[in-house]
Scaffold this motif. Structure first.
Motif, PDB file in Angstrom:
ATOM      1  N   ASP A 214       0.910  -1.254  -0.080  1.00  0.00           N
ATOM      2  CA  ASP A 214      -0.024  -0.082  -0.058  1.00  0.00           C
ATOM      3  C   ASP A 214       1.009   1.273   0.064  1.00  0.00           C
ATOM      4  OD1 ASP A 214      -2.330  -1.556  -0.168  1.00  0.00           O
ATOM      5  OD2 ASP A 214      -2.779  -1.479   2.153  1.00  0.00           O
ATOM      6  N   VAL A 215       2.066   1.199   0.796  1.00  0.00           N
ATOM      7  CA  VAL A 215       2.845   2.505   0.808  1.00  0.00           C
ATOM      8  C   VAL A 215       3.438   2.513  -0.461  1.00  0.00           C
ATOM      9  CG1 VAL A 215       5.025   3.235   1.806  1.00  0.00           C
ATOM     10  CG2 VAL A 215       3.139   2.145   3.390  1.00  0.00           C
ATOM     11  N   ALA A 216       4.035   1.499  -1.110  1.00  0.00           N
ATOM     12  CA  ALA A 216       4.549   1.484  -2.441  1.00  0.00           C
ATOM     13  C   ALA A 216       3.538   2.183  -3.519  1.00  0.00           C
ATOM     14  CB  ALA A 216       5.156   0.277  -2.844  1.00  0.00           C
ATOM     15  N   ALA A 217       2.590   1.566  -3.524  1.00  0.00           N
ATOM     16  CA  ALA A 217       1.541   2.023  -4.574  1.00  0.00           C
ATOM     17  C   ALA A 217       1.191   3.764  -4.349  1.00  0.00           C
ATOM     18  CB  ALA A 217       0.245   1.291  -4.159  1.00  0.00           C
ATOM     19  N   ALA A 218       1.070   4.076  -3.083  1.00  0.00           N
ATOM     20  CA  ALA A 218       0.934   5.461  -2.892  1.00  0.00           C
ATOM     21  C   ALA A 218       2.218   6.134  -3.265  1.00  0.00           C
ATOM     22  CB  ALA A 218       0.709   5.779  -1.385  1.00  0.00           C
ATOM     23  N   ALA A 219       3.431   5.844  -2.845  1.00  0.00           N
ATOM     24  CA  ALA A 219       4.540   6.540  -3.378  1.00  0.00           C
ATOM     25  C   ALA A 219       4.625   6.614  -4.892  1.00  0.00           C
ATOM     26  CB  ALA A 219       5.739   5.969  -2.917  1.00  0.00           C
ATOM     27  N   ILE A 220       4.379   5.382  -5.680  1.00  0.00           N
ATOM     28  CA  ILE A 220       4.413   5.667  -7.153  1.00  0.00           C
ATOM     29  C   ILE A 220       3.399   6.542  -7.697  1.00  0.00           C
ATOM     30  CG2 ILE A 220       4.346   4.526  -9.225  1.00  0.00           C
ATOM     31  CD1 ILE A 220       6.924   3.956  -7.789  1.00  0.00           C
ATOM     32  N   GLY A 221       2.263   6.489  -6.750  1.00  0.00           N
ATOM     33  CA  GLY A 221       1.024   7.379  -7.464  1.00  0.00           C
ATOM     34  C   GLY A 221       1.174   8.403  -7.227  1.00  0.00           C
ATOM     35  N   ALA A 222       1.967   9.191  -6.041  1.00  0.00           N
ATOM     36  CA  ALA A 222       2.134  10.404  -5.968  1.00  0.00           C
ATOM     37  C   ALA A 222       3.036  11.085  -7.093  1.00  0.00           C
ATOM     38  CB  ALA A 222       2.761  10.577  -4.637  1.00  0.00           C
ATOM     39  N   ASP A 223       3.731  10.281  -7.985  1.00  0.00           N
ATOM     40  CA  ASP A 223       4.725  10.591  -8.744  1.00  0.00           C
ATOM     41  C   ASP A 223       4.029  10.692 -10.243  1.00  0.00           C
ATOM     42  OD1 ASP A 223       7.034  11.715  -9.600  1.00  0.00           O
ATOM     43  OD2 ASP A 223       8.144   9.883  -9.491  1.00  0.00           O
ATOM     44  N   LEU A 224       3.074   9.649 -10.485  1.00  0.00           N
ATOM     45  CA  LEU A 224       2.643   9.553 -11.752  1.00  0.00           C
ATOM     46  C   LEU A 224       1.249   8.595 -11.651  1.00  0.00           C
ATOM     47  CD1 LEU A 224       3.882   6.711 -13.977  1.00  0.00           C
ATOM     48  CD2 LEU A 224       4.571   7.082 -11.619  1.00  0.00           C
ATOM     49  N   PRO A 225       0.294   8.922 -12.485  1.00  0.00           N
ATOM     50  CA  PRO A 225      -0.944   8.454 -12.704  1.00  0.00           C
ATOM     51  C   PRO A 225      -0.778   6.570 -12.714  1.00  0.00           C
ATOM     52  CG  PRO A 225      -1.093   9.992 -14.298  1.00  0.00           C
ATOM     53  CD  PRO A 225       0.301   9.897 -13.477  1.00  0.00           C
ATOM     54  N   PHE A 226      -1.205   6.019 -11.514  1.00  0.00           N
ATOM     55  CA  PHE A 226      -0.965   4.605 -11.343  1.00  0.00           C
ATOM     56  C   PHE A 226      -1.988   3.970 -10.734  1.00  0.00           C
ATOM     57  CE2 PHE A 226       1.328   1.538  -8.624  1.00  0.00           C
ATOM     58  CZ  PHE A 226       0.992   0.039  -9.675  1.00  0.00           C
ATOM     59  N   ASP A 227      -2.791   3.197 -11.197  1.00  0.00           N
ATOM     60  CA  ASP A 227      -3.767   2.286 -10.630  1.00  0.00           C
ATOM     61  C   ASP A 227      -3.352   0.920 -10.596  1.00  0.00           C
ATOM     62  OD1 ASP A 227      -6.078   0.869  -9.901  1.00  0.00           O
ATOM     63  OD2 ASP A 227      -7.308   1.729 -11.404  1.00  0.00           O
ATOM     64  N   PRO A 228      -3.183   0.152  -9.648  1.00  0.00           N
ATOM     65  CA  PRO A 228      -2.517  -1.088  -9.394  1.00  0.00           C
ATOM     66  C   PRO A 228      -3.513  -2.097  -9.847  1.00  0.00           C
ATOM     67  CG  PRO A 228      -2.089   0.005  -7.360  1.00  0.00           C
ATOM     68  CD  PRO A 228      -2.922   0.943  -8.144  1.00  0.00           C
TER      69      PRO A 228
END
Length: 476
Positions: A214-228
């Motif tokens: 969850d933390v990784a998804a949030a970190a990547i998602g804060a940088d670029l549009p990312f939907d796991p």
């Protein structure tokens, strides 16, 4: 007809390792390669991707400078110059590999694609035939191209294609939340390419620990549009444009891109080998069962090594596979059982994603009695100094013994933390011994000490190494 002791199919990392190990037993060895010399790592994997990431990190450092009170203009990214350096340095790395292979005795090298005619006979597309007492298959892997992408035609690319670009495109849709997709999506985004990353099933790289994921998804998602776990309805082609229709936050959306980059995994490169003629029993993927401690297939004279063995698709694992396969092919039928190194994987995103030893899912599935220690890098001293203070590290330890079992993390400079932990796990270190190791101040590694302290408490063990810094935050 070439009559030899050992034939090795594939001259990549695993094949070269197998060749070196086999030569210790016999000189009657041949190395067969049907494509260009040079490993997957050097040509289209580890090295060119890190070159692209390095350029992206340089651009991001300029953008982040105002946070330190250092002001400059926004970075001007010359895509042609970026890709020129990527290709030049890539070719340099490939050149080293080619020189190594071409330095092998020419009588030990054959060019051509090999195909089984029977259990001991290989036929090359050149017409040459080889009778081998033992065979090592090290043909690597190929990118997976799901049928859903067929509609985009030649607008579909895989990671291999990216490093042939002469310039950076305007927009790319990246499909796949694994290591390759994460690294390429973030680096392209930071180099000014409009990127949207579509994942599937909620996965983020190799992570299995829900908290870290969850933390990784949030970190990547804060940088670029990312939907796991993207909800994609349709992918079409309009002229030279890829059109992706998807749902975001319950709303239907449409976005257009120059390319669709499929980073949806890799599969063993078995096509054309005609393994059915080898006498091996094949599963529904057309592959045999392989013993990871010997790399032998079903008690036969055939061994598999590297990505084709469908174990862990990483260079250091491929090298170990090759060494084990080549050694056992050389000593056959008196095989040696080789211990494997502690699993270690790193994804070079920012922050790094890494796994060490037994994963959270491994331990949970095995019903292992373990405890967890963690550190949140939000307030870790050195991380805050560097403005890299995001991430979570979780370490797993065995109840009763306190032995370190593994870890998962998304962490600043996690590549270094992961190595320290891998050495500790492989050495059989327990939490108290790890806490007795020296930790300098202030460094990121102090966050590791905080996680170890937390693990010690959760294991119900005594802490003999109390915090020495009283003013640098909980992760100091």
């Amino acid at each position: 007809m070439h009559n030899i002791d050992i034939a090795i199919i594939g001259a990549g990392t695993a094949g070269m390792g197998a060749y070196r190990a086999a030569r210790k037993h016999t000189d009657r060895v041949v190395l067969i390669e049907g494509g260009p010399y040079g490993t997957t790592c050097a040509r289209v994997g580890c090295m060119p991707s890190k070159l692209l990431i390095a350029a992206a990190e340089a651009a991001e450092a300029v953008r982040e400078a105002p946070g330190f009170g250092v002001h400059s203009r926004a970075p001007r990214i010359d895509g042609a110059e970026v890709m020129d350096r990527v290709r030049r340095e890539r070719d340099r790395f490939v050149g080293f590999v080619v020189d190594t292979v071409e330095g092998i005795d020419p009588s030990h090298r054959l060019r051509g694609c090999a195909r089984f005619e029977d259990a001991h006979t290989l036929r090359l597309d050149s017409g040459e035939a080889i009778h081998a007492e033992r065979i090592v298959i090290a043909t690597g892997s190929v990118p997976v191209r799901p049928g859903i992408f067929d509609a985009v035609g030649d607008r579909l690319i895989v990671n291999d294609d990216v490093f042939g670009w002469s310039d950076l495109p305007e927009a790319v849709a990246v499909f796949g939340g694994g290591p390759i997709g994460l690294e390429l999506a973030q680096s392209l985004h930071r180099l000014g390419v409009r990127v949207r990353l579509f994942g599937k099933g909620g996965g983020v790289g190799p992570l299995s620990d829900p908290a870290v994921r969850d933390v990784a998804a949030a970190a990547i998602g804060a940088d670029l549009p990312f939907d796991p776990d993207a909800d994609v309805q349709k992918i079409t082609r309009e002229g030279d444009t890829v059109v992706v229709r998807f749902t975001e936050n319950g709303l239907a959306r449409e976005e257009r891109f120059d390319w669709l980059l499929a980073a949806t995994g890799r599969a063993p490169a078995l096509g054309g080998l005609n393994l059915a003629a080898s006498g091996l029993t094949l599963d529904d993927r057309g592959a045999p069962e392989v013993d990871p401690l010997t790399m032998q297939a079903q008690g036969s004279h055939i061994f598999f090594a590297g990505d084709v063995a469908a174990r862990i698709p990483l260079l250091h694992e491929a090298a170990d596979d090759g060494r084990i396969a080549g050694d056992n092919a050389g000593r056959f039928p008196n095989l040696g059982t080789h211990d494997r190194r502690t699993p270690l994987g790193v994804v070079f995103t920012d922050p790094n994603i890494a796994t060490v030893g037994a994963s959270f899912s491994d331990l949970s599935d095995a019903s292992c009695d373990f405890a967890t220690g963690e550190v949140d890098f939000a307030d870790q001293g050195r991380a805050r100094v560097l403005r890299l203070n995001r991430g979570l590290l979780r370490i797993y330890g065995e109840r009763g013994t306190g032995r370190l079992l593994g870890a998962e993390m998304v962490a600043p400079r996690g590549e270094h933390l992961a190595h320290l932990l891998a050495w500790a796990v492989q050495g059989g270190m327990d939490v108290e011994t790890a806490l007795e190791m020296p930790f300098y101040h202030p460094v990121i590694e102090e966050g590791l000490r905080s996680a170890l302290r937390d693990l010690s408490v959760n294991l119900g063990r005594r802490i003999d190494n109390p915090p020495r810094c009283i003013d640098c935050g909980p992760g100091a």
